[in-house]
Design a protein around this motif. Structure first.
Motif, PDB file in Angstrom:
ATOM      1  N   GLU A 188      19.168  83.325 -21.219  1.00 22.25           N
ATOM      2  CA  GLU A 188      17.979  82.643 -21.771  1.00 22.25           C
ATOM      3  C   GLU A 188      16.616  82.633 -20.972  1.00 22.25           C
ATOM      4  O   GLU A 188      16.724  82.573 -20.035  1.00 22.25           O
ATOM      5  CB  GLU A 188      18.381  81.133 -21.773  1.00 22.25           C
ATOM      6  N   TYR A 189      15.799  83.199 -21.800  1.00 20.73           N
ATOM      7  CA  TYR A 189      14.540  83.684 -21.272  1.00 20.73           C
ATOM      8  C   TYR A 189      13.416  83.237 -21.762  1.00 20.73           C
ATOM      9  O   TYR A 189      13.032  82.994 -22.904  1.00 20.73           O
ATOM     10  CB  TYR A 189      14.643  85.304 -21.361  1.00 20.73           C
ATOM     11  N   CYS A 241      19.025  95.107 -20.486  1.00 26.32           N
ATOM     12  CA  CYS A 241      19.875  96.235 -19.865  1.00 26.32           C
ATOM     13  C   CYS A 241      19.602  96.391 -18.213  1.00 26.32           C
ATOM     14  O   CYS A 241      18.763  96.497 -18.009  1.00 26.32           O
ATOM     15  CB  CYS A 241      19.423  97.652 -20.561  1.00 26.32           C
ATOM     16  N   VAL A 242      20.646  96.475 -17.467  1.00 28.34           N
ATOM     17  CA  VAL A 242      20.632  96.474 -15.982  1.00 28.34           C
ATOM     18  C   VAL A 242      20.176  97.877 -15.545  1.00 28.34           C
ATOM     19  O   VAL A 242      21.091  98.886 -16.173  1.00 28.34           O
ATOM     20  CB  VAL A 242      21.842  95.835 -15.334  1.00 28.34           C
ATOM     21  N   GLU A 243      19.128  98.019 -15.002  1.00 29.01           N
ATOM     22  CA  GLU A 243      18.844  99.498 -14.620  1.00 29.01           C
ATOM     23  C   GLU A 243      19.547  99.614 -13.144  1.00 29.01           C
ATOM     24  O   GLU A 243      19.605 100.945 -12.734  1.00 29.01           O
ATOM     25  CB  GLU A 243      17.386  99.745 -14.889  1.00 29.01           C
ATOM     26  N   ILE A 250      22.203  88.867  -5.323  1.00 29.76           N
ATOM     27  CA  ILE A 250      22.341  90.012  -6.103  1.00 29.76           C
ATOM     28  C   ILE A 250      20.697  89.898  -6.654  1.00 29.76           C
ATOM     29  O   ILE A 250      20.526  89.123  -7.550  1.00 29.76           O
ATOM     30  CB  ILE A 250      23.410  89.979  -6.942  1.00 29.76           C
ATOM     31  N   VAL A 251      20.069  91.128  -6.833  1.00 30.26           N
ATOM     32  CA  VAL A 251      18.728  91.203  -7.541  1.00 30.26           C
ATOM     33  C   VAL A 251      19.116  92.370  -8.497  1.00 30.26           C
ATOM     34  O   VAL A 251      19.549  93.441  -8.250  1.00 30.26           O
ATOM     35  CB  VAL A 251      17.582  91.360  -6.602  1.00 30.26           C
ATOM     36  N   THR A 252      18.731  92.275  -9.688  1.00 26.90           N
ATOM     37  CA  THR A 252      18.760  93.193 -10.853  1.00 26.90           C
ATOM     38  C   THR A 252      17.444  93.768 -11.423  1.00 26.90           C
ATOM     39  O   THR A 252      16.671  92.756 -11.654  1.00 26.90           O
ATOM     40  CB  THR A 252      19.477  92.910 -11.836  1.00 26.90           C
ATOM     41  N   ASP A 253      17.173  94.907 -11.475  1.00 25.09           N
ATOM     42  CA  ASP A 253      15.987  95.525 -12.180  1.00 25.09           C
ATOM     43  C   ASP A 253      16.373  95.697 -13.756  1.00 25.09           C
ATOM     44  O   ASP A 253      17.529  96.307 -13.970  1.00 25.09           O
ATOM     45  CB  ASP A 253      15.263  96.504 -11.779  1.00 25.09           C
ATOM     46  N   VAL A 254      15.751  94.943 -14.489  1.00 20.55           N
ATOM     47  CA  VAL A 254      15.991  95.307 -16.071  1.00 20.55           C
ATOM     48  C   VAL A 254      15.330  95.378 -16.892  1.00 20.55           C
ATOM     49  O   VAL A 254      13.847  95.135 -16.533  1.00 20.55           O
ATOM     50  CB  VAL A 254      16.927  93.772 -16.638  1.00 20.55           C
ATOM     51  N   THR A 289      11.540  93.687 -15.784  1.00 17.17           N
ATOM     52  CA  THR A 289      11.327  92.138 -15.004  1.00 17.17           C
ATOM     53  C   THR A 289      12.547  92.554 -14.007  1.00 17.17           C
ATOM     54  O   THR A 289      13.450  93.401 -14.042  1.00 17.17           O
ATOM     55  CB  THR A 289      11.362  91.142 -15.678  1.00 17.17           C
ATOM     56  N   ASP A 290      12.876  91.509 -12.881  1.00 20.97           N
ATOM     57  CA  ASP A 290      13.940  91.552 -12.243  1.00 20.97           C
ATOM     58  C   ASP A 290      14.641  89.993 -12.340  1.00 20.97           C
ATOM     59  O   ASP A 290      13.756  89.040 -12.478  1.00 20.97           O
ATOM     60  CB  ASP A 290      13.807  91.948 -10.900  1.00 20.97           C
ATOM     61  N   PHE A 291      15.860  90.027 -12.250  1.00 19.34           N
ATOM     62  CA  PHE A 291      16.452  88.439 -11.970  1.00 19.34           C
ATOM     63  C   PHE A 291      17.224  88.566 -10.768  1.00 19.34           C
ATOM     64  O   PHE A 291      17.583  89.436 -10.386  1.00 19.34           O
ATOM     65  CB  PHE A 291      17.199  88.507 -13.085  1.00 19.34           C
TER      66      PHE A 291
END
Length: 73
Positions: free
Chosen positions: A17-18, A28-30, A39-43, A53-55
């Motif tokens: 939810e954004y 898409c997780v890059e 855990i940090v994801t670049d997406v 962005t990142d989450f």
């Protein structure tokens, strides 16, 4: 499929939810990295417009993976 954030991998497509309630988007997780015990994801978005962005997630936080999991293999 719901998985723990610690199990995310590049190529997974997650649904979050954004921006506003009820605004569900696919990302898409890059890249996945550990930072400060989280855990940090670049997406990037997989929709009709581009968002990079990142989450940040807690290690055991459940994340909805809609593509790229074992069922897609």
């Amino acid at each position: 499929m719901m998985i723990n954030a610690k199990d995310l991998q590049p190529g997974h497509v997650i649904r979050l939810e954004y921006g506003d309630y009820g605004n569900w988007q696919k990302f898409c997780v890059e890249k996945v990295r550990l930072s400060g015990g989280r855990i940090v994801t670049d997406v990037c978005s997989s929709g009709s417009y581009s968002i990079k962005t990142d989450f940040s997630f807690r290690m055991n936080e459940e994340v909805d993976v809609v593509e790229g999991g074992a069922e897609d293999a």
